[in-house]
Design an enzyme around this catalytic site. Structure first.
Site, PDB file in Angstrom:
ATOM      1  N   VAL A 141       0.850  -1.190   0.000  1.00 31.56           N
ATOM      2  CA  VAL A 141       0.000   0.000   0.000  1.00 31.56           C
ATOM      3  C   VAL A 141       0.882   1.235   0.000  1.00 31.56           C
ATOM      4  O   VAL A 141       1.841   1.333   0.768  1.00 31.56           O
ATOM      5  CB  VAL A 141      -0.937   0.028   1.226  1.00 31.56           C
ATOM      6  CG1 VAL A 141      -1.708   1.345   1.284  1.00 31.56           C
ATOM      7  CG2 VAL A 141      -1.910  -1.150   1.191  1.00 31.56           C
ATOM      8  N   LYS A 142       0.552   2.175  -0.868  1.00 31.93           N
ATOM      9  CA  LYS A 142       1.248   3.454  -0.905  1.00 31.93           C
ATOM     10  C   LYS A 142       0.319   4.536  -0.363  1.00 31.93           C
ATOM     11  O   LYS A 142      -0.836   4.658  -0.805  1.00 31.93           O
ATOM     12  CB  LYS A 142       1.670   3.795  -2.340  1.00 31.93           C
ATOM     13  CG  LYS A 142       2.328   5.160  -2.491  1.00 31.93           C
ATOM     14  CD  LYS A 142       2.700   5.413  -3.953  1.00 31.93           C
ATOM     15  CE  LYS A 142       3.148   6.839  -4.183  1.00 31.93           C
ATOM     16  NZ  LYS A 142       3.494   7.101  -5.604  1.00 31.93           N
ATOM     17  N   THR A 143       0.804   5.310   0.598  1.00 27.41           N
ATOM     18  CA  THR A 143      -0.015   6.352   1.196  1.00 27.41           C
ATOM     19  C   THR A 143       0.881   7.497   1.639  1.00 27.41           C
ATOM     20  O   THR A 143       2.085   7.485   1.404  1.00 27.41           O
ATOM     21  CB  THR A 143      -0.828   5.798   2.379  1.00 27.41           C
ATOM     22  OG1 THR A 143      -1.801   6.756   2.781  1.00 27.41           O
ATOM     23  CG2 THR A 143       0.059   5.456   3.566  1.00 27.41           C
ATOM     24  N   ASP A 153       8.455   6.209  -1.729  1.00 29.30           N
ATOM     25  CA  ASP A 153       8.332   6.359  -3.181  1.00 29.30           C
ATOM     26  C   ASP A 153       8.514   7.834  -3.488  1.00 29.30           C
ATOM     27  O   ASP A 153       7.572   8.612  -3.450  1.00 29.30           O
ATOM     28  CB  ASP A 153       6.952   5.867  -3.636  1.00 29.30           C
ATOM     29  CG  ASP A 153       6.850   5.787  -5.156  1.00 29.30           C
ATOM     30  OD1 ASP A 153       7.889   5.866  -5.820  1.00 29.30           O
ATOM     31  OD2 ASP A 153       5.718   5.641  -5.666  1.00 29.30           O
TER      32      ASP A 153
END
Length: 311
Positions: A204-206, A252
């Protein structure tokens, strides 16, 4: 049946208990297939369990954004300092040499551009699994809009991508999109990250925010934080340091590495192309030292300054 009545915030995230890995270095994914584990091991270094992704997929909704006017010039010098390339298939095919050994996390959805009033409406699948396999993808990135009008459609896309990924051994990075009307706070990210993991996303990217330690603890799979808008280098490194210290398994970074060529007049203040590339390299290197080598934000910033000043 669960409903939103009495759905109060959780209280005990067992922050004193380390996450279980069960013999595999990537959180929560010890029961995946061999092929998927192999791809995950290329994304997350076995030595640290973490990753540095280089995001340059901004053009798929923003067009020619500052710092990425020339992908063919900006990206190649950064390759030695990052673990994963996060981009669209068009950018990869046209501007990155196929001889690269970096794993690819390919943007798998199309979404409305920044000109659209509501970017959560009108999205869809951006490539099929066969094309992902032709490109030797190590992961697919799927944008989701929790709490926005396009929520149902984006979760449907996520589920279908996960189904196909399980079939072919390709993990899915669920990307939490934050619209103009949504607040970037712990309550929202606790909900959004858990929803994506529960629907099968292997990563998951947050965004980083206050109480991030609780968000990371409650998400059963690795969280990678987005670099977000351009910050001063020391602030970007502090954000990365705090996120990793509080449970993120990587960052990221995009705009906080490449934003602001000399021609654009913003971001890194350096006199020429050679010096500019040296600054990009040193920032990417500094992020890697935080993520993989246990550097504090201050130590990483000093390393950044040493290389920048040398140039």
């Amino acid at each position: 049946m669960a409903d939103n009545v009495g759905n109060t915030m959780g209280k005990d995230y067992h922050l004193d208990v380390a996450p279980r890995f069960d013999g595999f270095h990537v959180k929560g994914l010890s029961h995946c297939s061999w092929g998927m584990k192999n791809r995950l091991s290329r994304i997350f270094r076995p030595s640290s369990g973490n990753t540095v992704m280089l995001a340059f997929d901004h053009g798929y909704i923003m067009g020619s954004t500052s710092g990425l006017e020339r992908l063919d010039i900006v990206i190649e010098p950064l390759l030695p300092f990052v673990d994963v390339l996060m981009a669209t298939r068009g950018a990869l095919r046209s501007c990155v040499s196929p001889s690269t050994d970096k794993p690819l996390c390919i943007r798998a959805t199309h979404d409305a551009s920044v000109l659209h009033e509501d970017m959560s409406v009108g999205g869809g699948a951006g490539l099929d699994m066969e094309d992902a396999l032709r490109m030797n993808a190590s992961a697919l990135a799927v944008q989701t809009f929790i709490g926005a009008p396009g929520e149902g459609d984006s979760l449907e896309l996520l589920c279908r991508a996960v189904d196909q990924g399980e079939r072919y051994g390709i993990p899915v990075l669920g990307v939490v999109a934050v619209g103009k009307q949504l607040v970037r706070n712990a309550r929202y990210f606790l909900l959004a990250t858990r929803i994506l993991a529960e629907h099968g996303a292997q990563m998951v990217k947050t965004y980083y925010c206050g109480d991030f330690e609780e968000i990371a603890a409650a998400c059963p799979v690795p969280i990678v934080i987005a670099g977000g808008k351009k910050l001063p280098e020391d602030e970007a490194l502090t954000m990365a340091y705090r996120a990793v210290r509080e449970g993120a398994r990587g960052v990221d970074m995009g705009r906080n590495i490449f934003r602001g060529t000399p021609a654009a007049g913003g971001g890194h203040e350096v006199p020429d192309r050679e010096a500019y590339e040296a600054v990009l390299d040193s920032m990417a290197m500094a992020v890697g030292k935080v993520v993989h080598e246990g550097f504090t934000d201050r130590e990483a910033y000093e390393a950044f300054l040493e290389i920048k000043n040398r140039s």
